[in-house]
Design an enzyme around this catalytic site. Sequence first.
Site, PDB file in Angstrom:
ATOM      1  N   LYS A  89     -28.995  12.182  32.659  1.00 54.07           N
ATOM      2  CA  LYS A  89     -29.600  10.652  33.712  1.00 54.07           C
ATOM      3  C   LYS A  89     -31.366  11.575  33.066  1.00 54.07           C
ATOM      4  CE  LYS A  89     -31.081   7.416  36.428  1.00 54.07           C
ATOM      5  NZ  LYS A  89     -30.549   6.540  37.531  1.00 54.07           N
ATOM      6  N   LYS A 106     -27.536   8.668  29.679  1.00 52.91           N
ATOM      7  CA  LYS A 106     -28.230   7.933  30.160  1.00 52.91           C
ATOM      8  C   LYS A 106     -29.995   8.156  29.849  1.00 52.91           C
ATOM      9  CE  LYS A 106     -30.609   3.961  32.926  1.00 52.91           C
ATOM     10  NZ  LYS A 106     -30.198   3.330  34.752  1.00 52.91           N
TER      11      LYS A 106
END
Length: 324
Positions: A195, A248
């Site tokens: 992330k 992400k």
Amino acid sequence: MSQSFNRHRRLRTSKAMREMVKETRLHPSDFIYPIFVVEGLEGKKAVPSMPDVHHVSLDLLKDEVAELVKLGIQSVIVFGIPEEKDDCGTQAYHDHGIVQKAITEIKEHFPEMVVVADTCLCEYTDHGHCGLVKDGVILNDESLELLAQTAVSQAKAGADIIAPSNMMDGFVTVIREALDKEGFVNIPIMSYAVKYSSEFYGPFRDAANSTPQFGDRKTYQMDPANRMEALREAQSDVEEGADFLIVKPSLSYMDIMRDVKNEFTLPLVAYNVSGEYSMVKAAAQNGWIKEKEIVLEILTSMKRAGADLIITYHAKDAAKWLAE
């Protein structure tokens, strides 16, 4: 004319021919649709920075999920926005918190719907960070216990999958141990393993009311410039017991998705984040692009890059277009 060259166009001569040799295919079952459930809200409320995305009240959640079922979408990820926040994010792990209520509501009416619970503190803390804060520093180890409590409360509410998104070191280990201790040995962890600290999250922070009240998240989310670090992060989560790996954002990180897919055998999840979504929506509303074609191209590209599943706000539209 010389015939020494290859005629690749032979396999593109008609729509049927192109369909026959297509290497990557999308299906509504590939999609996980994000839902924002707001405590104390009556009805639905549009999210201004995310066209066609809404805050939903608990009493309308059944109708929202029913629409997804009709479209063939089999999974949702639930985000909650509480009425009250504090410095410890108490509502994140309260047994009667908004996400816990939403999970139970969905599973009561749609037991076959796979409910993913986003496991974090940022929507519930008054400072907007993903962990406890002391003297301006986000505390790692002290935050892990609260994340474990959150995961257990979500599992008790009926969550099928726990998805920790906080990026605290060791979160998979601590959550796995807590779930197992409480008897939830068969609840998988969909880890936000990779992330990045990204400006593509902007509209989401509006939707989830989770913008940090000071500083940023660069001390715990990854530097967008780093590639090898992604493999180290993913490796740690695999070793700690993750069952899925999320990358992400995804649109600007397809190289990372491919690296992770090549290195590990766990199911890979792409998060098609809010900024990626809103850019497409804004351009389409201005008539600059063809929304349907662009969305399906983006989602196909993510799957081609290695994604087995895609968390996307485009899910409803994409499912409708795929059915045409």
